[in-house]
Scaffold this motif. Structure first.
Motif, PDB file in Angstrom:
ATOM      1  N   GLN A  28       9.442  -6.453   0.280  1.00 50.64           N
ATOM      2  CA  GLN A  28       9.313  -5.369  -0.698  1.00 50.64           C
ATOM      3  C   GLN A  28       7.912  -4.772  -0.745  1.00 50.64           C
ATOM      4  O   GLN A  28       7.680  -3.810  -1.479  1.00 50.64           O
ATOM      5  CB  GLN A  28       9.651  -5.884  -2.111  1.00 50.64           C
ATOM      6  CG  GLN A  28      11.011  -6.557  -2.237  1.00 50.64           C
ATOM      7  CD  GLN A  28      12.116  -5.671  -1.697  1.00 50.64           C
ATOM      8  OE1 GLN A  28      12.173  -4.477  -2.001  1.00 50.64           O
ATOM      9  NE2 GLN A  28      12.981  -6.246  -0.856  1.00 50.64           N
ATOM     10  N   ALA A  29       6.969  -5.354   0.008  1.00 51.85           N
ATOM     11  CA  ALA A  29       5.569  -4.927  -0.090  1.00 51.85           C
ATOM     12  C   ALA A  29       5.411  -3.462   0.283  1.00 51.85           C
ATOM     13  O   ALA A  29       6.121  -2.948   1.151  1.00 51.85           O
ATOM     14  CB  ALA A  29       4.700  -5.795   0.818  1.00 51.85           C
ATOM     15  N   HIS A  30       4.467  -2.781  -0.376  1.00 53.61           N
ATOM     16  CA  HIS A  30       4.222  -1.372  -0.081  1.00 53.61           C
ATOM     17  C   HIS A  30       3.226  -1.175   1.053  1.00 53.61           C
ATOM     18  O   HIS A  30       3.199  -0.119   1.672  1.00 53.61           O
ATOM     19  CB  HIS A  30       3.746  -0.649  -1.338  1.00 53.61           C
ATOM     20  CG  HIS A  30       4.868  -0.333  -2.268  1.00 53.61           C
ATOM     21  ND1 HIS A  30       5.050   0.901  -2.828  1.00 53.61           N
ATOM     22  CD2 HIS A  30       5.890  -1.107  -2.721  1.00 53.61           C
ATOM     23  CE1 HIS A  30       6.132   0.888  -3.593  1.00 53.61           C
ATOM     24  NE2 HIS A  30       6.651  -0.322  -3.550  1.00 53.61           N
ATOM     25  N   GLY A  31       2.374  -2.183   1.275  1.00 57.61           N
ATOM     26  CA  GLY A  31       1.413  -2.071   2.376  1.00 57.61           C
ATOM     27  C   GLY A  31       1.881  -2.913   3.547  1.00 57.61           C
ATOM     28  O   GLY A  31       2.539  -3.934   3.377  1.00 57.61           O
ATOM     29  N   MET A  32       1.534  -2.486   4.766  1.00 50.66           N
ATOM     30  CA  MET A  32       2.076  -3.218   5.922  1.00 50.66           C
ATOM     31  C   MET A  32       1.455  -4.598   6.071  1.00 50.66           C
ATOM     32  O   MET A  32       2.065  -5.496   6.609  1.00 50.66           O
ATOM     33  CB  MET A  32       1.950  -2.402   7.201  1.00 50.66           C
ATOM     34  CG  MET A  32       0.573  -2.069   7.641  1.00 50.66           C
ATOM     35  SD  MET A  32       0.670  -1.474   9.336  1.00 50.66           S
ATOM     36  CE  MET A  32       0.092   0.172   9.187  1.00 50.66           C
ATOM     37  N   VAL A  33       0.226  -4.797   5.555  1.00 53.73           N
ATOM     38  CA  VAL A  33      -0.383  -6.131   5.634  1.00 53.73           C
ATOM     39  C   VAL A  33       0.406  -7.127   4.782  1.00 53.73           C
ATOM     40  O   VAL A  33       0.701  -8.246   5.210  1.00 53.73           O
ATOM     41  CB  VAL A  33      -1.869  -6.067   5.196  1.00 53.73           C
ATOM     42  CG1 VAL A  33      -2.450  -7.461   5.005  1.00 53.73           C
ATOM     43  CG2 VAL A  33      -2.688  -5.310   6.227  1.00 53.73           C
ATOM     44  N   GLY A  34       0.785  -6.707   3.582  1.00 51.04           N
ATOM     45  CA  GLY A  34       1.571  -7.574   2.700  1.00 51.04           C
ATOM     46  C   GLY A  34       2.952  -7.870   3.256  1.00 51.04           C
ATOM     47  O   GLY A  34       3.525  -8.924   3.013  1.00 51.04           O
ATOM     48  N   ARG A  35       3.501  -6.908   4.005  1.00 51.96           N
ATOM     49  CA  ARG A  35       4.823  -7.135   4.611  1.00 51.96           C
ATOM     50  C   ARG A  35       4.738  -8.168   5.722  1.00 51.96           C
ATOM     51  O   ARG A  35       5.656  -8.927   5.963  1.00 51.96           O
ATOM     52  CB  ARG A  35       5.374  -5.817   5.193  1.00 51.96           C
ATOM     53  CG  ARG A  35       6.146  -4.999   4.177  1.00 51.96           C
ATOM     54  CD  ARG A  35       7.105  -4.035   4.863  1.00 51.96           C
ATOM     55  NE  ARG A  35       6.399  -3.006   5.619  1.00 51.96           N
ATOM     56  CZ  ARG A  35       5.929  -1.895   5.079  1.00 51.96           C
ATOM     57  NH1 ARG A  35       6.081  -1.664   3.788  1.00 51.96           N
ATOM     58  NH2 ARG A  35       5.302  -1.002   5.815  1.00 51.96           N
ATOM     59  N   ARG A  36       3.603  -8.172   6.413  1.00 51.50           N
ATOM     60  CA  ARG A  36       3.476  -8.999   7.615  1.00 51.50           C
ATOM     61  C   ARG A  36       2.856 -10.371   7.330  1.00 51.50           C
ATOM     62  O   ARG A  36       3.243 -11.340   7.941  1.00 51.50           O
ATOM     63  CB  ARG A  36       2.622  -8.214   8.624  1.00 51.50           C
ATOM     64  CG  ARG A  36       2.257  -8.923   9.889  1.00 51.50           C
ATOM     65  CD  ARG A  36       3.477  -9.065  10.788  1.00 51.50           C
ATOM     66  NE  ARG A  36       3.123  -9.713  12.045  1.00 51.50           N
ATOM     67  CZ  ARG A  36       2.857 -11.010  12.162  1.00 51.50           C
ATOM     68  NH1 ARG A  36       2.880 -11.789  11.102  1.00 51.50           N
ATOM     69  NH2 ARG A  36       2.559 -11.534  13.339  1.00 51.50           N
ATOM     70  N   VAL A  62      -0.542 -12.591   2.251  1.00 55.07           N
ATOM     71  CA  VAL A  62      -1.757 -12.358   1.469  1.00 55.07           C
ATOM     72  C   VAL A  62      -1.326 -11.743   0.136  1.00 55.07           C
ATOM     73  O   VAL A  62      -0.528 -10.806   0.133  1.00 55.07           O
ATOM     74  CB  VAL A  62      -2.686 -11.352   2.183  1.00 55.07           C
ATOM     75  CG1 VAL A  62      -4.043 -11.307   1.523  1.00 55.07           C
ATOM     76  CG2 VAL A  62      -2.794 -11.678   3.651  1.00 55.07           C
ATOM     77  N   VAL A  63      -1.836 -12.273  -0.958  1.00 55.40           N
ATOM     78  CA  VAL A  63      -1.443 -11.721  -2.259  1.00 55.40           C
ATOM     79  C   VAL A  63      -2.209 -10.427  -2.503  1.00 55.40           C
ATOM     80  O   VAL A  63      -3.433 -10.434  -2.576  1.00 55.40           O
ATOM     81  CB  VAL A  63      -1.728 -12.735  -3.390  1.00 55.40           C
ATOM     82  CG1 VAL A  63      -1.343 -12.147  -4.730  1.00 55.40           C
ATOM     83  CG2 VAL A  63      -0.970 -14.024  -3.124  1.00 55.40           C
ATOM     84  N   ILE A  64      -1.492  -9.315  -2.574  1.00 52.48           N
ATOM     85  CA  ILE A  64      -2.149  -8.022  -2.774  1.00 52.48           C
ATOM     86  C   ILE A  64      -1.746  -7.435  -4.123  1.00 52.48           C
ATOM     87  O   ILE A  64      -0.558  -7.230  -4.384  1.00 52.48           O
ATOM     88  CB  ILE A  64      -1.803  -7.055  -1.627  1.00 52.48           C
ATOM     89  CG1 ILE A  64      -2.300  -7.679  -0.308  1.00 52.48           C
ATOM     90  CG2 ILE A  64      -2.452  -5.703  -1.845  1.00 52.48           C
ATOM     91  CD1 ILE A  64      -1.922  -6.929   0.910  1.00 52.48           C
ATOM     92  N   PRO A  65      -2.745  -7.205  -4.975  1.00 52.62           N
ATOM     93  CA  PRO A  65      -2.410  -6.797  -6.343  1.00 52.62           C
ATOM     94  C   PRO A  65      -1.856  -5.377  -6.436  1.00 52.62           C
ATOM     95  O   PRO A  65      -2.008  -4.557  -5.537  1.00 52.62           O
ATOM     96  CB  PRO A  65      -3.749  -6.899  -7.070  1.00 52.62           C
ATOM     97  CG  PRO A  65      -4.795  -6.802  -6.017  1.00 52.62           C
ATOM     98  CD  PRO A  65      -4.191  -7.344  -4.760  1.00 52.62           C
ATOM     99  N   ASN A  66      -1.221  -5.124  -7.566  1.00 53.39           N
ATOM    100  CA  ASN A  66      -0.613  -3.842  -7.890  1.00 53.39           C
ATOM    101  C   ASN A  66      -1.575  -3.090  -8.810  1.00 53.39           C
ATOM    102  O   ASN A  66      -2.122  -3.669  -9.738  1.00 53.39           O
ATOM    103  CB  ASN A  66       0.703  -4.143  -8.630  1.00 53.39           C
ATOM    104  CG  ASN A  66       1.558  -2.924  -8.832  1.00 53.39           C
ATOM    105  OD1 ASN A  66       1.072  -1.793  -8.747  1.00 53.39           O
ATOM    106  ND2 ASN A  66       2.832  -3.144  -9.094  1.00 53.39           N
ATOM    107  N   PHE A  67      -1.804  -1.815  -8.546  1.00 57.79           N
ATOM    108  CA  PHE A  67      -2.685  -1.026  -9.429  1.00 57.79           C
ATOM    109  C   PHE A  67      -1.924  -0.469 -10.636  1.00 57.79           C
ATOM    110  O   PHE A  67      -2.507   0.162 -11.497  1.00 57.79           O
ATOM    111  CB  PHE A  67      -3.318   0.145  -8.663  1.00 57.79           C
ATOM    112  CG  PHE A  67      -4.244  -0.270  -7.544  1.00 57.79           C
ATOM    113  CD1 PHE A  67      -5.002  -1.433  -7.629  1.00 57.79           C
ATOM    114  CD2 PHE A  67      -4.373   0.504  -6.399  1.00 57.79           C
ATOM    115  CE1 PHE A  67      -5.860  -1.818  -6.600  1.00 57.79           C
ATOM    116  CE2 PHE A  67      -5.230   0.130  -5.365  1.00 57.79           C
ATOM    117  CZ  PHE A  67      -5.969  -1.038  -5.466  1.00 57.79           C
ATOM    118  N   HIS A  68      -0.604  -0.678 -10.654  1.00 53.93           N
ATOM    119  CA  HIS A  68       0.194  -0.129 -11.758  1.00 53.93           C
ATOM    120  C   HIS A  68       0.551  -1.215 -12.768  1.00 53.93           C
ATOM    121  O   HIS A  68       0.800  -2.359 -12.379  1.00 53.93           O
ATOM    122  CB  HIS A  68       1.480   0.490 -11.205  1.00 53.93           C
ATOM    123  CG  HIS A  68       1.230   1.584 -10.213  1.00 53.93           C
ATOM    124  ND1 HIS A  68       1.144   2.908 -10.572  1.00 53.93           N
ATOM    125  CD2 HIS A  68       1.007   1.535  -8.881  1.00 53.93           C
ATOM    126  CE1 HIS A  68       0.894   3.636  -9.483  1.00 53.93           C
ATOM    127  NE2 HIS A  68       0.803   2.821  -8.454  1.00 53.93           N
TER     128      HIS A  68
END
Ligand code: HEC
Length: 209
Positions: free
Chosen positions: A134-142, A145-151
């Motif tokens: 479901q990740a929006h960035g390709m790094v998080g999909r692959r 790495v925990v990538i925070p949400n700005f929303h």
């Protein structure tokens, strides 16, 4: 037969004649490469007239050194965009900065462009980040790495979504980055960091896509 003997003699002379011999004359230099060039060596003297002290190594021009030791083009310390280079993101009185860059269409467009180039690969074009399928960035999909949400998300820890302008600027100005997030101190100019922060706010205001 004679010729062959002569050839062998010449060849063996060429091979063995100089072995062990020493010479005070410089070697024959057929290919010069860049061995000979006008230059000044470190820690040596210079005969150049313009330099009264005769040093080859020059001291920095007076007043050219600031507290920021390396200043990239366009990143001269600016008292409005970065009042205290030692505490990026803060006013000299220690309070967090509000974005000092006037919000115009050009600034927002610049911020969008820089965000898309530098941030979207991890945080997604939407700024939602995330992990797994479901990740929006390709790094998080692959990668895990925990990538925070700005929303802001109902019922979630919204610390990152609620960061002040100055706090985001500090993250982008850190020379070491933030945990797994790389440093942008040398990659994004001070003014572009603020443009990006305007764009992050626009993403937050307009909602997720
Ligand atoms: C290589 C992936 C990657 C890129 C590119 C990236 N980030 Fe991050 N970012 C992360 C990760 C991972 C975290 C979580 C760091 C942590 O563990 O605290 C993060 C955290 C943050 C935070 C929250 C910091 C905090 O206080 O917790 C902000 C704000 C942020 N990023 C903004 C940006 C902006 C703006 C850009 C573009 C200039 C950007 N990031 C580019 C991976 C990235």
């Amino acid at each position: 037969m004679l010729i062959r003997t002569l050839m062998i003699l010449v060849a063996s002379l060429a091979l063995f004649a100089c072995r062990g011999g020493t010479s005070t004359s410089p070697p024959v230099h057929l290919v010069l490469d860049m061995d000979f060039q006008p230059k000044l060596k470190a820690q040596s003297a210079s005969a150049f007239d313009g330099w009264a002290d005769g040093r080859a190594m020059r001291l920095p021009v007076t007043d050219s050194q600031s507290r920021v030791s390396v200043v990239a083009r366009g990143s001269l310390p600016d008292p409005i965009l970065m009042p205290d280079p030692n505490k990026a993101g803060k006013n000299v009185d220690g309070t967090w900065l509000k974005n000092p860059l006037p919000l115009t269409n050009e600034v927002l467009e610049r911020g969008r462009e820089r965000f898309d180039i530098n941030c979207s690969v991890c945080h997604g074009y939407s700024g939602q980040g995330g992990n797994g399928a479901q990740a929006h960035g390709m790094v998080g999909r692959r990668w895990p790495v925990v990538i925070p949400n700005f929303h802001v998300v109902e019922g979630k820890d919204n610390r990152v979504a609620n960061l002040t302008d100055g706090e985001i600027f500090e993250v982008l100005s850190s020379p070491v980055g933030k945990n797994t997030m790389p440093s942008y101190a040398a990659r994004i100019t001070v003014i572009d960091r603020w443009a990006i922060i305007h764009y992050v706010r626009a993403l937050q205001t307009l909602g997720k896509q």
